[in-house]
Motif scaffolding. Structure first.
Motif, PDB file in Angstrom:
ATOM      1  N   SER A   1       8.061  -6.564  29.810  1.00 55.24           N
ATOM      2  CA  SER A   1       9.165  -7.517  29.640  1.00 55.24           C
ATOM      3  C   SER A   1       9.083  -8.615  30.689  1.00 55.24           C
ATOM      4  O   SER A   1       9.309  -9.793  30.387  1.00 55.24           O
ATOM      5  CB  SER A   1      10.502  -6.800  29.761  1.00 55.24           C
ATOM      6  OG  SER A   1      10.635  -5.855  28.738  1.00 55.24           O
TER       7      SER A   1
ATOM      8  N   ASP B   1      10.114  -9.281  22.378  1.00 54.51           N
ATOM      9  CA  ASP B   1      10.238  -8.150  23.306  1.00 54.51           C
ATOM     10  C   ASP B   1      10.806  -6.935  22.587  1.00 54.51           C
ATOM     11  O   ASP B   1      12.001  -6.859  22.337  1.00 54.51           O
ATOM     12  CB  ASP B   1      11.138  -8.532  24.490  1.00 54.51           C
ATOM     13  CG  ASP B   1      10.965  -7.561  25.643  1.00 54.51           C
ATOM     14  OD1 ASP B   1      10.221  -6.582  25.495  1.00 54.51           O
ATOM     15  OD2 ASP B   1      11.583  -7.805  26.703  1.00 54.51           O
ATOM     16  N   GLU B   2       9.938  -6.009  22.257  1.00 54.09           N
ATOM     17  CA  GLU B   2      10.332  -4.772  21.581  1.00 54.09           C
ATOM     18  C   GLU B   2      11.289  -5.028  20.417  1.00 54.09           C
ATOM     19  O   GLU B   2      12.454  -4.605  20.435  1.00 54.09           O
ATOM     20  CB  GLU B   2      10.958  -3.814  22.589  1.00 54.09           C
ATOM     21  CG  GLU B   2       9.936  -3.381  23.609  1.00 54.09           C
ATOM     22  CD  GLU B   2      10.452  -2.263  24.494  1.00 54.09           C
ATOM     23  OE1 GLU B   2      11.292  -1.495  24.032  1.00 54.09           O
ATOM     24  OE2 GLU B   2       9.994  -2.175  25.634  1.00 54.09           O
TER      25      GLU B   2
HETATM   26 MG   LIG Z   1      10.805  -4.000  28.560  1.00 52.22          MG
END
Ligand SMILES: [Mg+2]
Ligand SMILES: Nc1ncnc2c1ncn2[C@@H]1O[C@H](COP(=O)(O)OP(=O)(O)OP(=O)(O)O)[C@@H](O)[C@H]1O
Lengths: 266, 289
Positions: free
Chosen positions: B59, B187-188
């Motif tokens: 991240s 991000d994810e």
């Molecule tokens: Mg992360």
């Protein structure tokens, strides 16, 4: 209980610590009550005389005298106008203060300055501010309106700043990530998250200003309060009674309105 | 998009560098060195999956690229322009060209789907028009097209908080794509979704990245998803890139290199408090299967 094998004991943690602490506190409180009642040196004769005068005053208040309804109406109207105008002015000025007083938006020095303004503004009760403004701007509704506008701005700013500090940071970050300017991040990312509660607080503040506007008149800041104070000084208790009834009705109406509107917001 | 190979496919010659990250380092105020000299280049569109254990710096890496996290050192060149040195106006201009998609969707819940999508155009709108929610007709048109494309036709007047997780992420995708970005940071995107929806969302991200020839960097916790949807996989471990190759090159020993070592022995305080680290064993099992 002692450590029995099967049942393990558990107690919720108390706000006042353990049992002995609690007893000590209770005892201290009782001792304080006894001491303070003795220390106040209440003059029984004076209290009784007060009751006597109250009976006399109540008798003279009845029946309420609505014959000077024009004066009464003008005072009431002035109070209502004062309350509404000051709420609106306060709402306008609270926005920049609130933005500056939100830790997640403002740089540290701005934040500290805005918070200081709020603390100072809230330290002094409306009546004290009204006394000051009456000295500055003379008797009448202008002083009253400025008083209420100032304290409304500070009050609204404090409430809204707290809401801004509690917004979900994710959407705000998403707005920043699109390349939006600060103002746009506020309009799209923050305002939608706080606007409903802010409106509720604003409505509540109109209601509060209505109540305050009847009080600050007593120190000469216009409105029905000024009329009321004048009637008391002239011992026109029947007129005072009429004014008090009208104030009660007005405040009740304001409260009903505020509750009604805030329930419909959501 | 064919077989997916990142570094210079044969015969292509010198390819334009779309993104170049040079010795990117991030040290948080706590002293944590989250990124430790990362070098990374994207020359062609397609999906780059970033994998690595919790706390590896995925991240941080993605958020340094658009400077939501301020890098401590290094350079980030987007089409040759170094983002690290930019002033506020320059940074805003650069961010307009970078779309971002979040794990928690990060929609503004009280706004409608349409407003959320159009928020992706804020960088091109003045403050007054923002207040009046006025966007260029072409943008509104593009928003309708995108909503249709992500499968949310007719949802434009729904409030965002009335949507399911998968639908919200679709709105998030539309918001990123309406920027017409030169780079997607993701991000994810699927960590808050059920496995089926997760695959649908990943497929959508991949299709759109390919359709629009936009490179996408996608953080993933799920190695199986990375294998299936990425053209290239980058493995992070302790703030460094320890793997950078096609998904087919991911075998048990490379997974050990990415997820092993550090994470099995690291003290627990190294893990960020609120992560989906519970998913780690499953991920490895999936990978082994
Ligand atoms: Mg992360
Ligand atoms: N704001 C912060 N302040 C201090 N340390 C941070 C901050 N954000 C992240 N870190 C630390 O930096 C390291 C990398 O975090 P990062 O969030 O980039 O990991 P990640 O690979 O995305 O993990 P996950 O898979 O759990 O999302 C972690 O050790 C984390 O604790």
């Amino acid at each position: 209980m002692s450590a029995s094998l099967a049942a393990r004991s558990w107690q919720p943690s108390s706000m006042f610590g353990g049992r002995w602490q609690r007893r000590t506190l209770l005892f201290a409180f009782a001792a304080y009550c006894v001491w303070s009642i003795g220390d106040l040196a209440i003059d029984h004769a004076r209290v009784m005389r007060g009751f006597g005068r109250a009976a006399d005053m109540l008798a003279r208040m009845w029946p309420p005298d609505f014959s000077r309804w024009e004066l009464l109406g003008r005072g009431m109207l002035e109070s209502v106008q004062m309350a509404i105008a000051s709420s609106v002015i306060g709402a306008v000025f609270c926005v920049p203060i609130a933005l500056c007083a939100a830790r997640n938006l403002a740089p540290a020095p701005v934040y500290v300055a805005a918070r200081a303004l709020i603390v100072v503004g809230r330290t002094f009760h409306e009546v004290i501010v009204a006394i000051l403004f009456v000295k500055l701007f003379g008797f009448g509704a202008v002083a009253g309106m400025l008083t209420l506008a100032f304290s409304s701005a500070v009050f609204l700013a404090k409430m809204i700043a707290e809401d801004i500090e509690n917004v979900r940071p994710g959407p705000v970050e998403a707005m920043r990530a699109t390349g939006a300017r600060f103002g746009q991040v506020v309009v799209f990312g923050i305002v939608p998250q706080v606007v409903v509660r802010a409106l509720g607080v604003f409505i509540y503040r109109i209601d509060a200003n209505l109540r305050h506007s009847t009080v600050i008149g007593i120190v000469g800041a216009g409105g029905i309060g000024q009329t009321l104070a004048a009637s008391f000084t002239r011992y026109d208790y029947d007129f005072s009674a009429a004014i008090l009834l009208c104030i009660a009705a007005l405040v009740a109406l304001g409260e009903w309105f505020s509750d009604h509107v805030r329930r419909r917001l959501r | 998009m064919e077989g997916g190979e990142a570094p210079l496919p044969g015969g292509a010659g010198e390819k334009r560098e779309r993104l170049r990250v040079e010795s990117l380092t991030k040290v948080y105020p706590t002293g944590k060195r989250a990124l430790d000299g990362v070098d990374f280049t994207i020359r062609e569109p397609g999906v780059v999956a970033v994998i690595g254990s919790s706390g590896a710096g995925k991240s941080t890496f993605i958020r340094c690229v658009n400077r939501l996290v301020e890098p401590t050192a290094g350079r980030i060149l987007l089409d040759g322009v170094d983002l690290v040195g930019l002033d506020r106006a320059g940074l805003r201009a650069a961010r307009r060209r970078i779309g971002m998609i979040f794990q928690e969707f990060n929609l503004v819940e009280r706004l409608t789907v349409m407003e959320n999508v159009l928020a992706g155009r804020l960088g091109h709108v003045g403050l007054v028009d923002t207040l009046r929610r006025r966007f260029a007709p072409a943008d509104v048109d593009a928003a309708f097209d995108l909503l249709e494309r992500v499968g949310l036709e007719g949802f434009h007047d729904r409030r965002a908080d009335a949507l399911s997780g998968g639908q919200r992420q679709r709105v998030g995708i539309a918001r990123a794509l309406i920027q017409r970005p030169d780079l997607l940071l993701v991000d994810e995107p699927t960590a808050s979704l059920d496995p089926r929806t997760a695959r649908q969302i990943m497929r959508l991200v991949r299709e759109l990245a390919v359709e629009r020839a936009t490179p996408a960097i996608v953080n993933l916790h799920d190695v199986a998803l990375a294998r299936e949807f990425a053209d290239r996989v980058v493995g992070f471990s302790a703030g460094r890139i320890v793997f950078d190759d096609a998904p087919v090159a991911l075998d048990d020993s490379t997974l050990d290199r990415i997820y092993g070592g550090e994470n099995w022995h690291a003290p627990p305080e190294d893990d960020p408090p609120s992560t989906s680290s519970g998913a780690r064993p499953t991920t490895l099992d999936d990978a082994g299967a």
